[in-house]
Write a protein that holds these residues in place. Structure first.
Motif, PDB file in Angstrom:
ATOM      1  N   TYR A  37     -10.302  48.783 -48.607  1.00  0.00           N
ATOM      2  CA  TYR A  37     -11.694  48.611 -49.046  1.00  0.00           C
ATOM      3  C   TYR A  37     -11.727  48.047 -50.471  1.00  0.00           C
ATOM      4  O   TYR A  37     -12.490  47.117 -50.764  1.00  0.00           O
ATOM      5  N   GLN A  38     -10.906  48.609 -51.342  1.00  0.00           N
ATOM      6  CA  GLN A  38     -10.870  48.137 -52.727  1.00  0.00           C
ATOM      7  C   GLN A  38     -10.363  46.703 -52.815  1.00  0.00           C
ATOM      8  O   GLN A  38     -10.847  45.907 -53.623  1.00  0.00           O
ATOM      9  N   ARG A  39      -9.363  46.366 -51.959  1.00  0.00           N
ATOM     10  CA  ARG A  39      -8.851  45.001 -51.950  1.00  0.00           C
ATOM     11  C   ARG A  39      -9.947  44.017 -51.536  1.00  0.00           C
ATOM     12  O   ARG A  39     -10.133  42.966 -52.160  1.00  0.00           O
ATOM     13  N   ILE A  40     -10.692  44.375 -50.501  1.00  0.00           N
ATOM     14  CA  ILE A  40     -11.775  43.515 -50.030  1.00  0.00           C
ATOM     15  C   ILE A  40     -12.821  43.343 -51.124  1.00  0.00           C
ATOM     16  O   ILE A  40     -13.330  42.242 -51.358  1.00  0.00           O
ATOM     17  N   SER A  41     -13.130  44.432 -51.815  1.00  0.00           N
ATOM     18  CA  SER A  41     -14.110  44.360 -52.891  1.00  0.00           C
ATOM     19  C   SER A  41     -13.639  43.453 -54.020  1.00  0.00           C
ATOM     20  O   SER A  41     -14.401  42.625 -54.537  1.00  0.00           O
ATOM     21  N   ARG A  42     -12.353  43.583 -54.384  1.00  0.00           N
ATOM     22  CA  ARG A  42     -11.800  42.775 -55.471  1.00  0.00           C
ATOM     23  C   ARG A  42     -11.777  41.295 -55.117  1.00  0.00           C
ATOM     24  O   ARG A  42     -12.086  40.436 -55.954  1.00  0.00           O
ATOM     25  N   GLU A  43     -11.394  40.989 -53.876  1.00  0.00           N
ATOM     26  CA  GLU A  43     -11.168  39.608 -53.493  1.00  0.00           C
ATOM     27  C   GLU A  43     -12.412  38.897 -52.977  1.00  0.00           C
ATOM     28  O   GLU A  43     -12.383  37.685 -52.739  1.00  0.00           O
ATOM     29  N   SER A  44     -13.490  39.617 -52.802  1.00  0.00           N
ATOM     30  CA  SER A  44     -14.735  39.000 -52.341  1.00  0.00           C
ATOM     31  C   SER A  44     -15.495  38.410 -53.532  1.00  0.00           C
ATOM     32  O   SER A  44     -15.435  38.922 -54.645  1.00  0.00           O
ATOM     33  N   SER A  45     -16.218  37.354 -53.269  1.00  0.00           N
ATOM     34  CA  SER A  45     -17.069  36.782 -54.304  1.00  0.00           C
ATOM     35  C   SER A  45     -18.258  37.702 -54.532  1.00  0.00           C
ATOM     36  O   SER A  45     -18.551  38.582 -53.709  1.00  0.00           O
ATOM     37  N   ASN A  46     -18.947  37.510 -55.628  1.00  0.00           N
ATOM     38  CA  ASN A  46     -20.117  38.334 -55.917  1.00  0.00           C
ATOM     39  C   ASN A  46     -21.149  38.262 -54.804  1.00  0.00           C
ATOM     40  O   ASN A  46     -21.790  39.265 -54.467  1.00  0.00           O
TER      41      ASN A  46
ATOM     42  N   ASP B 265     -20.604  37.658 -51.622  1.00  0.00           N
ATOM     43  CA  ASP B 265     -20.113  38.191 -50.348  1.00  0.00           C
ATOM     44  C   ASP B 265     -19.761  39.671 -50.391  1.00  0.00           C
ATOM     45  O   ASP B 265     -19.640  40.320 -49.353  1.00  0.00           O
ATOM     46  N   ARG B 266     -19.557  40.223 -51.592  1.00  0.00           N
ATOM     47  CA  ARG B 266     -18.974  41.567 -51.720  1.00  0.00           C
ATOM     48  C   ARG B 266     -19.786  42.636 -50.999  1.00  0.00           C
ATOM     49  O   ARG B 266     -19.256  43.471 -50.275  1.00  0.00           O
ATOM     50  N   GLN B 267     -21.100  42.632 -51.188  1.00  0.00           N
ATOM     51  CA  GLN B 267     -21.948  43.661 -50.583  1.00  0.00           C
ATOM     52  C   GLN B 267     -21.810  43.669 -49.065  1.00  0.00           C
ATOM     53  O   GLN B 267     -21.636  44.706 -48.436  1.00  0.00           O
ATOM     54  N   LEU B 268     -21.869  42.482 -48.472  1.00  0.00           N
ATOM     55  CA  LEU B 268     -21.786  42.368 -47.017  1.00  0.00           C
ATOM     56  C   LEU B 268     -20.401  42.730 -46.502  1.00  0.00           C
ATOM     57  O   LEU B 268     -20.259  43.485 -45.536  1.00  0.00           O
ATOM     58  N   ASN B 269     -19.365  42.218 -47.159  1.00  0.00           N
ATOM     59  CA  ASN B 269     -17.993  42.441 -46.679  1.00  0.00           C
ATOM     60  C   ASN B 269     -17.601  43.917 -46.736  1.00  0.00           C
ATOM     61  O   ASN B 269     -16.985  44.445 -45.801  1.00  0.00           O
ATOM     62  N   THR B 270     -17.936  44.585 -47.850  1.00  0.00           N
ATOM     63  CA  THR B 270     -17.549  45.993 -47.964  1.00  0.00           C
ATOM     64  C   THR B 270     -18.376  46.877 -47.041  1.00  0.00           C
ATOM     65  O   THR B 270     -17.865  47.853 -46.492  1.00  0.00           O
ATOM     66  N   LEU B 271     -19.646  46.544 -46.856  1.00  0.00           N
ATOM     67  CA  LEU B 271     -20.480  47.320 -45.944  1.00  0.00           C
ATOM     68  C   LEU B 271     -19.978  47.213 -44.512  1.00  0.00           C
ATOM     69  O   LEU B 271     -19.902  48.208 -43.787  1.00  0.00           O
ATOM     70  N   LYS B 272     -19.609  46.007 -44.103  1.00  0.00           N
ATOM     71  CA  LYS B 272     -19.068  45.808 -42.754  1.00  0.00           C
ATOM     72  C   LYS B 272     -17.774  46.605 -42.568  1.00  0.00           C
ATOM     73  O   LYS B 272     -17.580  47.257 -41.542  1.00  0.00           O
ATOM     74  N   TYR B 273     -16.895  46.553 -43.573  1.00  0.00           N
ATOM     75  CA  TYR B 273     -15.620  47.264 -43.462  1.00  0.00           C
ATOM     76  C   TYR B 273     -15.831  48.767 -43.380  1.00  0.00           C
ATOM     77  O   TYR B 273     -15.231  49.454 -42.542  1.00  0.00           O
ATOM     78  N   LEU B 274     -16.694  49.305 -44.244  1.00  0.00           N
ATOM     79  CA  LEU B 274     -16.964  50.739 -44.244  1.00  0.00           C
ATOM     80  C   LEU B 274     -17.583  51.183 -42.926  1.00  0.00           C
ATOM     81  O   LEU B 274     -17.204  52.224 -42.370  1.00  0.00           O
ATOM     82  N   THR B 275     -18.510  50.400 -42.407  1.00  0.00           N
ATOM     83  CA  THR B 275     -19.161  50.742 -41.143  1.00  0.00           C
ATOM     84  C   THR B 275     -18.156  50.764 -39.994  1.00  0.00           C
ATOM     85  O   THR B 275     -18.129  51.701 -39.182  1.00  0.00           O
TER      86      THR B 275
END
Length: 310
Positions: free
Chosen positions: A206-215, A217-227
């Motif tokens: 989750y932290q890797r996805i957050s770090r590597e996502s653009s500003n 994309d970050r909200q969408l990418n981390t929410l999808k992963y957590l869900t």
């Protein structure tokens, strides 16, 4: 289509129980198990996660500003937090902010690298005298005793806290979210903290996805992963939530209940604002090099100046 988020944490809210939030339909993604945690997201919100048009998704996010200083601060111990919230129901905004600042600034500080352990414990002692002042001056008589017991419970939790090499504090309990306020406060399980506590590998990802996502994309990418993580995790381990909650209960029983709270500031007067300030100044005069930054900050707090006649 609206999804509630928080600016400081890319997470979804997952209440433990059958609470309703703004009347939106809840989707039980654990296939209706009795011990399920229900994801706080509307039916349309779930569809939004799958949208390819991220611009449409982002335009409909409701940002909840948690930056205000007078917002509630909680310990993660639900009964304790609800007692304090209920005790403050009929208090002014300034009085509520005063109490929640005790929890934030005296008890459950985020980083302790700027103070010694002796000073950190003394700061907790100062917080308990401030709680005593609150009880004597603006908490209703029928709630005074329970309020002080609750504040002492958080002080004990704080006293038992441990600091890592970076100075960040760990207080050993779950990081719950809450809906409502006062006597209507409802506890909700923090899905991200459950991931951190129960699945370190997934949390690292989750932290890797957050770090590597653009500003953007970050909200969408981390929410999808957590869900997706939550959906798979409760399917594989239907008792995950109970185990997560039990870890906190066990920690409190073992490390917090019998913890002693520092008494450095035990002689402070709490019957009025002027008495409190004068006794704190007297302490400072007798201990000029001890906890000076924190004492100076306390003496300059706007709350104390309000209503004090020179």
């Amino acid at each position: 289509m609206k999804i509630a988020t928080q600016h400081y944490q890319d997470s979804v809210i997952t209440p433990y129980g059958n609470n309703h939030w703004n009347g939106k339909e809840k989707i039980d993604i654990s296939k209706e198990k009795d011990d399920a945690v229900i994801l706080e997201i509307s039916a349309k919100g779930k569809r939004a996660i799958q949208l390819k048009e991220k611009n449409e998704f982002e335009q409909n996010i409701v940002q909840v500003d948690k930056s205000a200083d007078d917002l509630p601060a909680y310990s993660g111990m639900y009964d304790v937090d609800k007692t304090i919230s209920s005790s403050l129901e009929n208090c002014s905004k300034e009085e509520q902010g005063f109490v929640y600042d005790i929890i934030r600034e005296n008890f459950l500080i985020g980083n302790g690298s700027s103070v010694s352990e002796e000073e950190r414990q003394a700061n907790i002692s100062l917080g308990m005298k401030k709680a005593e002042y609150a009880a004597n001056n603006f908490i209703s008589e029928d709630k005074k005793s329970s309020f002080l017991d609750a504040m002492e419970s958080i002080a004990k939790l704080a006293s038992a806290g441990k600091m890592n090499a970076d100075g960040n504090m760990d207080y050993g309990v779950k990081k719950g979210n809450y809906l409502g306020h006062g006597s209507n406060l409802v506890y909700t399980t923090d899905g991200l903290d459950m991931m951190r506590s129960m699945d370190s590998g997934a949390y690292d990802e989750y932290q890797r996805i957050s770090r590597e996502s653009s500003n953007s994309d970050r909200q969408l990418n981390t929410l999808k992963y957590l869900t997706n993580w939550y959906s798979n995790a409760v399917t594989k381990n239907p008792h995950m939530v109970e185990k997560y909650e039990a870890k906190s209960d066990e920690y409190i029983e073992k490390n917090v209940k019998n913890q002693k709270v520092d008494s450095t500031f035990s002689d402070l007067k709490t019957e009025s604002k002027s008495a409190f300030i004068e006794s704190l100044k007297a302490f400072q005069a007798q201990n000029p090099n001890f906890l000076s930054n924190i004492v100076n900050k306390e003496l300059s707090r706007k709350y104390w100046a309000y209503g004090i006649i020179a």
